[in-house]
Structures are given as structure tokens and as C-alpha cells.
Design a protein around this motif. Structure first.
Motif, PDB file in Angstrom:
ATOM      1  N   ASP A 127     -10.147  -8.315  -2.597  1.00 56.29           N
ATOM      2  CA  ASP A 127     -10.067  -8.806  -1.216  1.00 56.29           C
ATOM      3  C   ASP A 127     -11.264  -8.342  -0.376  1.00 56.29           C
ATOM      4  O   ASP A 127     -11.402  -7.158  -0.073  1.00 56.29           O
ATOM      5  CB  ASP A 127      -8.744  -8.303  -0.606  1.00 56.29           C
ATOM      6  CG  ASP A 127      -8.479  -8.900   0.762  1.00 56.29           C
ATOM      7  OD1 ASP A 127      -9.368  -9.582   1.306  1.00 56.29           O
ATOM      8  OD2 ASP A 127      -7.369  -8.664   1.289  1.00 56.29           O
ATOM      9  N   ILE A 144       0.120  -9.762 -11.360  1.00 59.54           N
ATOM     10  CA  ILE A 144      -0.789  -9.934 -12.506  1.00 59.54           C
ATOM     11  C   ILE A 144      -0.757  -8.701 -13.443  1.00 59.54           C
ATOM     12  O   ILE A 144      -1.684  -8.466 -14.224  1.00 59.54           O
ATOM     13  CB  ILE A 144      -2.208 -10.248 -11.944  1.00 59.54           C
ATOM     14  CG1 ILE A 144      -3.121 -10.854 -12.990  1.00 59.54           C
ATOM     15  CG2 ILE A 144      -2.811  -9.040 -11.296  1.00 59.54           C
ATOM     16  CD1 ILE A 144      -4.494 -11.229 -12.459  1.00 59.54           C
ATOM     17  N   ALA A 190     -14.608  -7.604  -6.434  1.00 56.13           N
ATOM     18  CA  ALA A 190     -14.508  -8.561  -7.546  1.00 56.13           C
ATOM     19  C   ALA A 190     -13.072  -8.642  -8.040  1.00 56.13           C
ATOM     20  O   ALA A 190     -12.247  -7.780  -7.746  1.00 56.13           O
ATOM     21  CB  ALA A 190     -15.408  -8.107  -8.696  1.00 56.13           C
ATOM     22  N   VAL A 225     -12.388  -1.460  -8.133  1.00 55.68           N
ATOM     23  CA  VAL A 225     -12.631  -2.907  -8.087  1.00 55.68           C
ATOM     24  C   VAL A 225     -11.541  -3.572  -7.240  1.00 55.68           C
ATOM     25  O   VAL A 225     -10.367  -3.518  -7.584  1.00 55.68           O
ATOM     26  CB  VAL A 225     -12.641  -3.496  -9.523  1.00 55.68           C
ATOM     27  CG1 VAL A 225     -12.832  -5.010  -9.478  1.00 55.68           C
ATOM     28  CG2 VAL A 225     -13.727  -2.837 -10.360  1.00 55.68           C
ATOM     29  N   PHE A 266       0.823  -1.207   0.000  1.00 56.65           N
ATOM     30  CA  PHE A 266       0.000   0.000   0.000  1.00 56.65           C
ATOM     31  C   PHE A 266       0.860   1.261   0.000  1.00 56.65           C
ATOM     32  O   PHE A 266       1.858   1.363   0.724  1.00 56.65           O
ATOM     33  CB  PHE A 266      -0.935  -0.010   1.216  1.00 56.65           C
ATOM     34  CG  PHE A 266      -1.999  -1.078   1.151  1.00 56.65           C
ATOM     35  CD1 PHE A 266      -2.231  -1.787  -0.018  1.00 56.65           C
ATOM     36  CD2 PHE A 266      -2.793  -1.362   2.258  1.00 56.65           C
ATOM     37  CE1 PHE A 266      -3.222  -2.758  -0.094  1.00 56.65           C
ATOM     38  CE2 PHE A 266      -3.789  -2.339   2.197  1.00 56.65           C
ATOM     39  CZ  PHE A 266      -3.994  -3.042   1.019  1.00 56.65           C
ATOM     40  N   LEU A 267       0.424   2.219  -0.793  1.00 60.00           N
ATOM     41  CA  LEU A 267       1.150   3.494  -0.905  1.00 60.00           C
ATOM     42  C   LEU A 267       0.916   4.340   0.342  1.00 60.00           C
ATOM     43  O   LEU A 267      -0.237   4.535   0.748  1.00 60.00           O
ATOM     44  CB  LEU A 267       0.575   4.274  -2.086  1.00 60.00           C
ATOM     45  CG  LEU A 267       1.368   4.303  -3.372  1.00 60.00           C
ATOM     46  CD1 LEU A 267       0.571   5.018  -4.442  1.00 60.00           C
ATOM     47  CD2 LEU A 267       2.730   4.936  -3.187  1.00 60.00           C
ATOM     48  N   LEU A 283      -0.900  -1.137  -9.605  1.00 57.77           N
ATOM     49  CA  LEU A 283      -1.301  -2.512  -9.947  1.00 57.77           C
ATOM     50  C   LEU A 283      -0.659  -3.565  -9.047  1.00 57.77           C
ATOM     51  O   LEU A 283       0.504  -3.423  -8.662  1.00 57.77           O
ATOM     52  CB  LEU A 283      -0.907  -2.811 -11.400  1.00 57.77           C
ATOM     53  CG  LEU A 283      -1.788  -2.217 -12.495  1.00 57.77           C
ATOM     54  CD1 LEU A 283      -1.150  -2.478 -13.866  1.00 57.77           C
ATOM     55  CD2 LEU A 283      -3.189  -2.794 -12.475  1.00 57.77           C
ATOM     56  N   PRO A 342      -8.126  -0.835  -4.941  1.00 56.09           N
ATOM     57  CA  PRO A 342      -8.015   0.365  -4.110  1.00 56.09           C
ATOM     58  C   PRO A 342      -7.301   0.143  -2.772  1.00 56.09           C
ATOM     59  O   PRO A 342      -6.928   1.117  -2.115  1.00 56.09           O
ATOM     60  CB  PRO A 342      -9.476   0.765  -3.869  1.00 56.09           C
ATOM     61  CG  PRO A 342     -10.248  -0.499  -4.047  1.00 56.09           C
ATOM     62  CD  PRO A 342      -9.521  -1.271  -5.104  1.00 56.09           C
TER      63      PRO A 342
END
Ligand code: SAM
Length: 281
Positions: free
Chosen positions: A72, A122, A94, A69, A23-24, A118, A50
């Protein structure tokens, strides 16, 4: 700015490495990402992953609408808290790879942008999925591992030039925006990152060429990078006319028989695919 450690503690969250959860925590980097995406009140912004909403909240302050989207489900409750004050944010629990992007963005006729830090595991499939999707995006802004950005913006003839570079340049004008140190995240990842900005090409490069065939040619050409194009592509069983036809087309294009995939520009790949598609007399 959301206090990441506080939220993680409050909800007893354990970040999952396999979901790429870094996380940023640097407000300045978050501001620069939003600036890079030139977000304004006319924009629909799709955010992938997010997390606990640090970037989402800054996007929501500027955008018309934000749809985020997140795969988790454990993050749904914290997100409800951190984004609760915004009326223009929708969070969807989702997997982005399973999400119908067209349905998600239906009904919005203003500019569409995708902004995301991202998940690293993936990155390429998500980018390819978006590039190839039919949603009318105008700008994609991604933070990814810096080596991936190098491949995305690479020019022909360089070591980083790959099938991904061709795909990115086929759909967009890519630009490296800025580098991000690994110290800007919790937990600290093992790699450094960079932000890349992809602006949609104003004109389709190859309306008359079957896209699937074009990228089959590109993938086969780079599949055996050390081989010449004649050997890598010419031996593919699906190639009509095989090596002989390929040799002819390369000659027509003024290219030598021992050229390698990494020397061809996107435009040359398009031309090559166009000629190879044509039925041999
Ligand atoms: N945006 C947050 C930030 O910048 O701090 C979090 C970014 S973190 C690198 C990637 C996020 O993507 C994580 O929250 C992770 O759970 C989520 N994620 C991973 N795989 C996903 C998928 N397939 N679909 C949607 N979200 C995914």
C-alpha cells in the motif's frame, strides 16, 4: 510503541479490508512475536506487510537488517516517520507475490528469517511461495487466522490435516507458538489469530523425488478428501499405470486399498511419489 490511532488520524488513513489491514496494537504481543523469532543482530529479517511499522520497529531494534515489503503506497509516508530513526530498515513498496525474493536477500550470508502478521486474504499463497522459494530461510514466524495455524501444524488422521499440513511438514518443523485475541488489532478482525513458528528441516526429505510431482500427488490425494486414495489419485489422467499401479504401490507399502489421504504421513507421501515416479516395467 507507535500510537496507531494517532498515525491513522495524522495521515488521514482509511484501512482497507481487502488488503487485510488489521494493525497490531498490543505491545506485549509484538514483543512475543519478536521473541518467538529469536531475532538477534546477525539476522536478516524479511517482514511482509509492515503496515505503519509497529512490529517492524521492534524487529529493527534486535535484527542486523530488516527489509519490509508493503503493497500500500499510502503507508510509505507514515512508515518513513515511524521507522525514520532506524538505519537498518529498508521499506519496499511492492506486492510480495510479485517480488523477486532471491534478489531481495542477495548478498546476506547470515541467518535469514521471515516474520509477518500476514494479510488474511492471501495467507496460503504467501506461505507456499516462501516455503517453495530458494531463499535460504531458517525460520518463518507468521501470525495468521487460528484455523490456518491448526491446519499447518495438524498431524495425520486429524480433521485439520490437509495438503497444507503436508507441505509445511515437508519443509519444516512447525509449532504453534501462542494464540492472539481479535481485541489486539485495529480494526478488530472477525477471527482470532495465532502465531506459528516454522523451523527449516535440517535435511531434505526427498532429494531424489521431483518436488512438483510430489505435490501434484498430494494435491490430487486431498482434492477429493472423502474419496479413497485409489479413487482420488488413481483416476488422474497424468498418473502412469493408473489405479492398478497405485494399488500395487499401496500394497508394497503395507497400506489398505481403502485408505484416505488424511491417513498418510509426509514420509509416506514421499515414498508413494517416489514409487509412482518410477517407470512401470
Ligand atoms: N505488520 C502490521 C501490523 O502487524 O500491525 C500490519 C499487518 S496487516 C495484517 C497486513 C499488511 O500487509 C497490511 O499493511 C497490508 O497493506 C499489507 N499487504 C497486503 N497484501 C500485501 C501484499 N500482497 N504484499 C505486501 N504487503 C501486503
Amino acid at each position: 510503541m507507535i500510537n496507531t490511532n494517532e498515525i491513522l488520524k495524522k495521515y488521514g488513513l482509511r484501512l482497507t479490508k481487502t488488503l487485510g489491514q488489521n494493525f497490531l496494537t498490543d505491545a506485549n504481543i509484538i514483543r512475543k512475536i519478536v521473541e518467538t523469532a529469536e531475532v538477534n543482530e546477525n539476522d536478516f529479517v524479511l517482514e511482509i506487510g509492515p503496515g505503519i511499522g509497529a512490529l517492524t520497529a521492534r524487529l529493527a531494534e534486535k535484527a542486523g537488517k530488516v527489509v519490509a515489503v508493503e503493497i500500500d503506497r499510502h503507508l510509505m509516508e507514515p512508515l518513513a516517520e515511524t521507522l525514520g530513526g532506524f538505519g537498518n530498515v529498508q521499506v519496499i513498496n511492492a506486492d510480495i507475490m510479485e517480488t523477486d525474493l532471491t534478489a531481495l536477500t542477495a548478498g546476506w550470508d547470515g541467518p535469514l528469517k521471515v516474520v509477518s502478521n500476514l494479510p488474511y486474504y492471501i495467507t496460503t499463497p504467501i506461505i507456499m511461495n516462501l516455503l517453495e522459494s530458494d531463499i535460504p530461510w531458517e525460520l518463518l514466524v507468521f501470525m495468521v487466522q487460528k484455523e490456518v495455524v491448526a491446519r499447518m501444524v495438524a498431524m495425520p488422521g486429524t480433521k485439520d490435516y490437509s495438503a497444507l499440513s503436508v507441505a509445511v511438514r515437508y519443509y519444516s518443523e512447525p509449532r504453534l507458538a501462542f494464540h492472539v485475541s481479535r481485541n489486539c488489532f485495529i480494526p478488530k478482525p472477525e477471527v482470532d489469530s495465532a502465531v506459528v513458528k516454522l523451523k527449516k528441516r535440517s535435511q531434505d526429505l526427498a532429494e531424489d523425488v521431483d518436488r512438483e510431482f510430489l505435490f501434484r500427488v498430494v494435491r490430487a490425494s486431498f482434492g477429493q478428501r472423502r474419496k479413497t486414495l485409489l479413487n482420488a489419485l488413481g483416476n488422474q489422467p497424468w498418473l502412469d499405470g493408473g489405479k492398478e499401479r497405485l494399488r500395487e504401490v499401496l500394497q508394497e507399502m503395507g497400506l489398505s486399498g481403502d485408505i484416505r489421504a488424511e491417513a498418510l504421513s509426509v514420509e509416506q507421501f514421499v515414498h508413494l511419489a517416489r514409487q509412482l515416479c518410477k517407470k512401470t516395467p
